[in-house]
Design an enzyme around this catalytic site. Structure first.
Site, PDB file in Angstrom:
ATOM      1  N   LYS A  45      -8.661   4.529  -5.431  1.00 34.88           N
ATOM      2  CA  LYS A  45      -9.754   3.712  -5.961  1.00 34.88           C
ATOM      3  C   LYS A  45     -11.099   4.326  -5.569  1.00 34.88           C
ATOM      4  O   LYS A  45     -11.170   5.041  -4.569  1.00 34.88           O
ATOM      5  CB  LYS A  45      -9.691   2.294  -5.368  1.00 34.88           C
ATOM      6  N   ARG A  97       2.629  -4.683  -9.702  1.00 38.51           N
ATOM      7  CA  ARG A  97       3.727  -5.020 -10.625  1.00 38.51           C
ATOM      8  C   ARG A  97       5.059  -4.423 -10.159  1.00 38.51           C
ATOM      9  O   ARG A  97       6.112  -4.928 -10.516  1.00 38.51           O
ATOM     10  CB  ARG A  97       3.372  -4.587 -12.048  1.00 38.51           C
TER      11      ARG A  97
END
Length: 486
Positions: free
Chosen positions: A259, A333
């Site tokens: 990130k 996920r």
């Protein structure tokens, strides 16, 4: 200190109207409060306050807060009960003003809805300052008068549940590691005889063949934990449980798909899904709700290292499906895929998962509401009705086949962990990915990325991690416990 409510008049010119507690106090001080209010400027608007000193020896400081219109109820445009929201916001402002004066005890006018008043007080005063030497003074809010003490207590428990989630999300990632998270929840549940907590280690996770979850965890030096909570509040312990699943990434660096550094510190709260569902179960136990709940939280860090997932790697989930990891920052996920497979072992009445899953959710709805993707209208209506009461709103999002195709069209595996048009409908493709691990007919996925933190949007929460939508999940569980639906 004392916090009293006052309604705006229906007509602009009319005199403002006290709550019954306000009226009683005004009589106690021979009408002085009304007199002072009338001479010190225009009528109090919603959420605004006036403070008075020396009116009564028991209450050296009195704050009068504007509650807006008296009969404000459900606002269909806003999807919430406006009266309740007005009370929460007004009480929070009043309590904070008295906290600034370092007054240790504050009595709060129930304002016609003691639960909402308690929520406003307890949520409004909360602040994470564990690690500071200079702390804000602790203020204990109490109900003023005897009317509504049961509702007040319920409001305190609801708010303390949300504050527990805020505490866990706000704490630095070196203080709340996967094992520390699990131990904190275990300690909160220790006093309840009808709760069992299992803190599962890496070897258990391996025997469960949770390859997707393990692939995320292996990049970090912190070992993964699978937290499993059983709350048996139902009349029959064999009744089908409500199963909550929460994403528990205690720090998310993005892995190899790192990130940007600005704002990365906020990723200590990437376990917000686990924090809200575990806090919901702690609250359900405190309320003694008559239903069975199971909580599942896969906990780990997502870090870049020589052992971490690499873009293009293929991993195998618990149900045998293979997943191409095209972006290591779409890791939530992967954890949830395995946890959702495991959730099907419990003959669940409904499976509800919560996760700070996608930045795309924040782009879509901002912090106004939690995005809900569900295959069940029954489940949706319960979540929606709960959110109208709590003011912590939900909004239904699509689970179209259109999005499924974008994750199943994958060169190397059964699924890709990102949609093939990368940025388009990112929250929806993430939900479509999760749906591939669900066979239950009542399932909802709550993407809480947009409601993770609060700047100033929710007036009764201070700046920082929000712990949303814990109260909505508690209210939803309470409704389910009353619902005879099988």
């Amino acid at each position: 200190g004392l916090v009293l409510g006052i309604y705006s008049s229906e007509k602009d010119e009319g005199a403002a109207q006290f709550t019954s507690a306000g009226d009683a106090f005004d009589r106690l001080v021979s009408g002085k409060l009304r007199e002072l209010l009338s001479v010190c400027g225009p009528p109090l608007k919603k959420g605004k306050t006036r403070m008075f000193h020396g009116l009564h020896q028991d209450f050296p400081s009195v704050v009068v807060v504007g509650l807006g219109k008296k009969n404000a109820g459900v606002n269909d445009q806003e999807n919430w009960n406006e009266g309740k929201e007005n009370i929460r916001a007004a009480v929070a402002v009043g309590c904070r003003q008295l906290q600034d004066l370092e007054i240790p005890c504050v009595e709060v006018d129930p304002c016609g809805d003691a639960q909402a008043a308690a929520e406003g007080a307890v949520l409004g005063l909360h602040e994470y300052n564990e690690l500071k030497q200079k702390k804000k003074p602790v203020v204990t809010p109490q109900l003023h008068g005897s009317a509504g003490s049961e509702a007040w207590q319920k409001g305190v428990i609801y708010a303390e549940g949300q504050n527990l989630a805020r505490y866990l999300m706000e704490a630095p990632a070196n203080y709340i590691t996967p094992i520390k998270f699990a131990e904190h929840i275990e300690q909160k549940l220790r006093s309840f005889s009808n709760v069992k907590v299992h803190i599962r280690s890496e070897s258990w996770i391996t025997t469960q063949q949770m390859g997707a979850f393990l692939s995320v965890a292996k990049g970090s030096a912190e070992p993964p934990i699978f937290l499993e909570i059983h709350y048996l509040g139902g009349a029959n312990t064999n009744d089908s449980p409500l199963v909550f699943v929460g994403k528990g990434v205690t720090f998310d660096s993005g892995g190899i798909s790192l990130k940007p550094s600005s704002g990365m510190d906020a990723m200590r709260a990437d376990m917000g899904g686990a924090a809200t569902i575990c806090s919901t179960i702690v609250t359900a136990a405190a309320l003694n709700l008559p239903l069975n709940i199971i909580g599942l939280a896969p906990l780990c860090e997502n870090m870049p290292s020589g052992k971490a997932n690499k873009p293009g790697d293929v991993v195998r989930a618990k149900n045998g499906k293979t997943i191409q990891v095209d972006n290591t920052d779409a890791e939530g996920r992967l954890l949830l895929a395995d946890a959702l497979c495991y959730a099907h072992d419990f003959n669940a009445r409904a499976i509800v998962n919560a996760a700070t899953l996608t930045g795309a959710m924040d782009v879509a709805l901002g912090s106004a509401a939690t995005g809900v993707f569900t295959n069940s209208s029954w489940l949706w209506s319960h979540l929606y009705e709960a959110s109208v009461l709590t003011g912590d709103r939900v909004w239904r999002m699509p689970l179209f086949e259109h999005y499924t195709k974008q994750v199943t069209d994958c060169p190397l595996a059964d699924l890709s962990n990102i949609g093939k048009y990368s940025r388009a409908g990112g929250a929806c493709t993430a939900a479509a990915f999760l749906k591939e691990f669900v066979t239950a007919s009542h399932w909802a996925h709550l993407d809480i990325a947009g409601v993770m933190s609060n700047k100033d949007e929710v007036p009764y929460l201070r700046k920082g991690m929000a712990g949303r939508p814990t109260r909505t999940l508690v209210e939803f569980a309470a409704r389910l416990s009353q619902d005879s639906h099988s």
